[in-house]
Write an enzyme that holds these catalytic residues in place. Structure first.
Site, PDB file in Angstrom:
ATOM      1  N   HIS A   1     -18.771  26.528  -6.300  1.00  0.00           N
ATOM      2  CA  HIS A   1     -19.000  25.438  -7.243  1.00  0.00           C
ATOM      3  C   HIS A   1     -20.449  25.378  -7.304  1.00  0.00           C
ATOM      4  O   HIS A   1     -21.270  25.279  -6.189  1.00  0.00           O
ATOM      5  CB  HIS A   1     -18.489  24.132  -7.354  1.00  0.00           C
ATOM      6  CG  HIS A   1     -16.864  24.271  -7.935  1.00  0.00           C
ATOM      7  ND1 HIS A   1     -15.978  23.326  -7.470  1.00  0.00           N
ATOM      8  CD2 HIS A   1     -16.615  24.669  -9.153  1.00  0.00           C
ATOM      9  CE1 HIS A   1     -14.965  23.247  -8.350  1.00  0.00           C
ATOM     10  NE2 HIS A   1     -15.263  24.370  -9.236  1.00  0.00           N
TER      11      HIS A   1
ATOM     12  N   CYS B   1     -18.197  15.880  -5.337  1.00  0.00           N
ATOM     13  CA  CYS B   1     -16.796  16.138  -6.102  1.00  0.00           C
ATOM     14  C   CYS B   1     -15.980  15.202  -6.521  1.00  0.00           C
ATOM     15  O   CYS B   1     -14.934  15.149  -7.237  1.00  0.00           O
ATOM     16  CB  CYS B   1     -16.251  17.260  -5.113  1.00  0.00           C
ATOM     17  SG  CYS B   1     -17.071  18.809  -4.645  1.00  0.00           S
TER      18      CYS B   1
HETATM   19  N1  ARG Z   1      -9.843  21.896  -3.462  1.00  0.00           N
HETATM   20  C1  ARG Z   1     -10.405  21.933  -4.689  1.00  0.00           C
HETATM   21  C2  ARG Z   1     -10.759  23.093  -5.612  1.00  0.00           C
HETATM   22  O1  ARG Z   1     -10.706  24.218  -4.616  1.00  0.00           O
HETATM   23  C3  ARG Z   1     -11.845  21.192  -4.344  1.00  0.00           C
HETATM   24  C4  ARG Z   1     -12.835  20.994  -5.508  1.00  0.00           C
HETATM   25  C5  ARG Z   1     -14.034  20.306  -5.149  1.00  0.00           C
HETATM   26  N2  ARG Z   1     -14.864  20.170  -6.303  1.00  0.00           N
HETATM   27  C6  ARG Z   1     -16.155  20.460  -6.316  1.00  0.00           C
HETATM   28  N3  ARG Z   1     -16.574  19.923  -7.482  1.00  0.00           N
HETATM   29  N4  ARG Z   1     -16.682  21.311  -5.670  1.00  0.00           N
HETATM   30  O2  ARG Z   1     -10.545  23.154  -6.386  1.00  0.00           O
END
Ligand code: ARG
Length: 299
Positions: free
Chosen positions: A199, A293
């Site tokens: 991300h 996040c």
């Molecule tokens: N386990 C989640 C996923 O893989 C974690 C998300 C983390 N969020 C972020 N904005 N990086 O979707």
């Protein structure tokens, strides 16, 4: 920007628009969080999750989340809560389901996400309802956008209607032009080239209008040139600190709330006049997430 459906996202330096052409944007001063009631690692959606299935300490996660919430509040940002959906183990990561914005009349709008993993798609209607109740107008991306992970990949430039959009890992490239048209704002495209930094918010943290913190190997040369074009101060984070989620920090005025242990990054932040506030999000890092996040900035 003018109302013209031919507008395209900024893909290279030759497309870059000057800040003088970009409208100012009020910065949201409330934070939306979701209690980690059902938080767990059930599968491996990202590299950080591998090896951590079933390894969450629920009590510790709850305590870390409460500490993070009170840290945000101490920084002067009130926290709103969304009720956790039963068995939605990733809903605690409120950055991802939607992207809040302002329309041309400064009315709040929210773009609904399209989650890359089926297990997360059921989170989105909870956010749609919350934002609609707050008076936001709900916007839908066109069908061509199969995957869009909200504020995990879409990060607003501080104080400007300029959107930085990471694509190629979770969010799909068609979202770049689609968001230009939907929101009538310039969108800077950043191709994410590392599966690990999946991300934009794992490798790019805006600090203020002039400063950003990045993990350079997560971007291609074009992306790096765009970042250096718009930010005077680019803090480059080491591999060790990037793996410790240093780039998932959240700047709240002069404070930078950051996972503890990234000493070199904290010194760099202090040198630029920021005040690092270290927190422990170790249980959430098992799921591939940290400070940034676990929040959504809301109007
Ligand atoms: N386990 C989640 C996923 O893989 C974690 C998300 C983390 N969020 C972020 N904005 N990086 O979707």
């Amino acid at each position: 920007m003018t109302n013209n459906t031919q507008l395209q996202a900024i893909a290279s330096l030759s497309d870059a628009v000057a800040f003088s052409q970009v409208a100012p944007r009020a910065v949201p001063r409330r934070i939306l969080m979701c209690p980690p009631t059902y938080f767990d690692v059930k599968d491996a959606k990202n590299e950080f999750m591998s090896g951590n299935i079933g390894a969450v300490d629920t009590g510790k996660a709850q305590a870390q989340w409460s500490e993070l919430k009170s840290t945000f509040e101490k920084c002067g940002f009130p926290v709103e809560l969304i009720e956790p959906g039963v068995d939605l183990e990733d809903m605690v990561f409120t950055a991802n389901q939607v992207l809040p914005a302002l329309d041309v009349d400064a009315h709040p709008v929210v773009v609904l996400g399209r989650m890359a993993y089926q297990s997360r798609t059921r989170e989105v209607p909870h956010f749609e309802k919350w934002f609609a109740e707050q008076g936001y107008k709900v916007l839908h991306l066109p069908e061509v956008c199969k995957r869009f992970e909200g504020g995990g990949d879409g990060v607003w430039h501080p104080g400007r209607k300029l959107l930085w959009l990471g694509f190629g890992t979770r969010t799909g490239e068609p979202c770049c032009d689609a968001l230009v048209n939907l929101l009538q704002v310039p969108v800077v495209k950043l191709r994410l080239v590392s599966a690990k930094f999946y991300h934009l918010d794992t490798c790019f943290a805006v600090l203020n209008a002039d400063s950003v913190m990045i993990y350079p190997p997560a971007f291609d040369e074009t992306g790096l040139s765009l970042i250096r074009n718009y930010f005077q101060n680019v803090v480059e984070v080491s591999e060790a600190d990037a793996n410790n989620f240093a780039c998932n920090a959240l700047a709240l005025d002069d404070y930078v709330v950051i996972q503890k242990g990234s000493h070199a990054t904290c010194s760099d932040l202090q040198r630029l006049g920021f005040k690092p506030v270290e927190v422990d999000t170790s249980e959430f890092m098992k799921s591939g997430g940290s400070v940034f996040c676990m929040k959504q900035m809301v109007y």
